[in-house]
Design a protein around this motif. Structure first.
Motif, PDB file in Angstrom:
ATOM      1  N   SER A  95     -45.507 -13.070  -3.602  1.00  0.00           N
ATOM      2  CA  SER A  95     -44.710 -12.644  -2.441  1.00  0.00           C
ATOM      3  C   SER A  95     -43.360 -13.359  -2.425  1.00  0.00           C
ATOM      4  N   PHE A  98     -41.234 -11.783  -5.058  1.00  0.00           N
ATOM      5  CA  PHE A  98     -40.785 -10.481  -4.557  1.00  0.00           C
ATOM      6  C   PHE A  98     -39.574 -10.634  -3.638  1.00  0.00           C
ATOM      7  N   LEU A 102     -35.761  -9.437  -4.450  1.00  0.00           N
ATOM      8  CA  LEU A 102     -35.182  -8.462  -3.521  1.00  0.00           C
ATOM      9  C   LEU A 102     -33.835  -8.956  -3.004  1.00  0.00           C
ATOM     10  N   PHE A 220     -35.003  -3.812  -8.502  1.00  0.00           N
ATOM     11  CA  PHE A 220     -35.896  -3.424  -7.409  1.00  0.00           C
ATOM     12  C   PHE A 220     -37.252  -2.976  -7.939  1.00  0.00           C
ATOM     13  N   ALA A 223     -39.124  -6.051  -8.708  1.00  0.00           N
ATOM     14  CA  ALA A 223     -39.482  -6.714  -7.452  1.00  0.00           C
ATOM     15  C   ALA A 223     -40.682  -6.041  -6.792  1.00  0.00           C
ATOM     16  N   PHE A 224     -40.650  -4.717  -6.713  1.00  0.00           N
ATOM     17  CA  PHE A 224     -41.741  -4.018  -6.047  1.00  0.00           C
ATOM     18  C   PHE A 224     -43.024  -4.019  -6.865  1.00  0.00           C
ATOM     19  N   SER A 225     -42.911  -4.292  -8.163  1.00  0.00           N
ATOM     20  CA  SER A 225     -44.133  -4.408  -8.970  1.00  0.00           C
ATOM     21  C   SER A 225     -44.950  -5.626  -8.548  1.00  0.00           C
ATOM     22  N   GLN A 226     -44.271  -6.614  -7.924  1.00  0.00           N
ATOM     23  CA  GLN A 226     -45.007  -7.782  -7.439  1.00  0.00           C
ATOM     24  C   GLN A 226     -45.987  -7.389  -6.337  1.00  0.00           C
ATOM     25  N   LEU A 227     -45.681  -6.311  -5.615  1.00  0.00           N
ATOM     26  CA  LEU A 227     -46.578  -5.857  -4.549  1.00  0.00           C
ATOM     27  C   LEU A 227     -47.932  -5.435  -5.108  1.00  0.00           C
TER      28      LEU A 227
END
Length: 248
Positions: A95, A98, A102, A220, A223-227
């Motif tokens: 998190s 991320f 971001l 991005f 970054a969103f792959s960390q979710l």
């Protein structure tokens, strides 16, 4: 509540997915580390033309890559152990990564014009105080040769350089080095027929503008792959805790 027979395959599936994700995450860290080392060794002079002062960007990449490698291995270990608190710690780290990515992506996109302004100022100074010997001067020469450009806006930028009165336009501006001598480069009438006419600032900034959307999209996306990793780690931790699952 799911039965143990039903839960075990679910946990096995989640573990497999999280280990694969952690491995990919580890590779990302290794790439960042390699890019940071390469940037420090190969791009030091170019970076000095973009930043007012010596930038720490390569060290940031090296540090970030190293931390990601460590936590990627930690994620694999936590997944194999099936430890809920380790998985929660891993999710917390993801998190933070991320949020950092971001913020970095948004900042780079929002302040792209400031980056262009800084490059214009530092490159103009490098041209004005060019001496063919220091790091900034060598970076200017390398940039002009590789991009086939001359000066900030065009070759006339060199007329304001402290180097021009005695030496003329630098030889790195010549499009044919075998037909380019210092006498010609000091002659404001002859020199234009020997050097590139396009300025380096326009080439560099147009490249930045053209690729900014791609760079932002990749940033991005990463970054969103960390979710995904956060979701897998949290789900696995919750199921293990709820069912008191233990590795045999």
């Amino acid at each position: 509540m799911w039965s143990r027979r039903t839960t075990k395959p679910v946990i096995t599936c989640l573990k497999t997915l999280l280990i694969v994700y952690s491995f990919v995450f580890w590779i990302t860290g290794a790439i960042l580390l390699a890019v940071g080392v390469w940037g420090k060794l190969m791009l030091g002079p170019y970076i000095s033309l973009i930043a007012d002062n010596s930038t720490n960007a390569p060290y940031v990449l090296i540090g970030t890559g190293t931390v990601i490698i460590v936590f990627g291995l930690f994620g694999c270990f936590a997944t194999c152990r099936g430890s809920p608190w380790m998985l929660k710690l891993y999710a917390m780290f993801l998190s933070l990564v991320f949020l950092a990515e971001l913020v970095a992506g948004i900042s780079g996109f929002v302040f792209r014009h400031e980056i262009k302004g800084t490059f214009r100022r530092t490159y103009s100074d490098a041209v004005k105080y060019y001496n063919a010997e220091d790091e900034a001067s060598r970076a200017v020469d390398e940039l002009q040769r590789k991009l086939r450009c001359c000066g900030v806006y065009n070759y006339t930028s060199w007329f304001e350089s402290v180097y021009y009165p005695s030496n003329g336009i630098p030889a790195s501006c010549c499009f044919n080095s075998t037909d380019c001598n210092q006498q010609d480069l000091r002659n404001a009438t002859v020199a234009p027929s020997k050097v590139y006419h396009q300025g380096c600032f326009e080439l560099v900034t147009s490249f930045m503008e053209t690729n900014m959307a791609i760079i932002a999209g990749v940033t991005f996306g990463i970054a969103f792959s960390q979710l995904i990793g956060m979701l897998l780690a949290c789900c696995l931790s919750r199921i293990i805790t709820a069912n008191q699952y233990e590795m045999v």
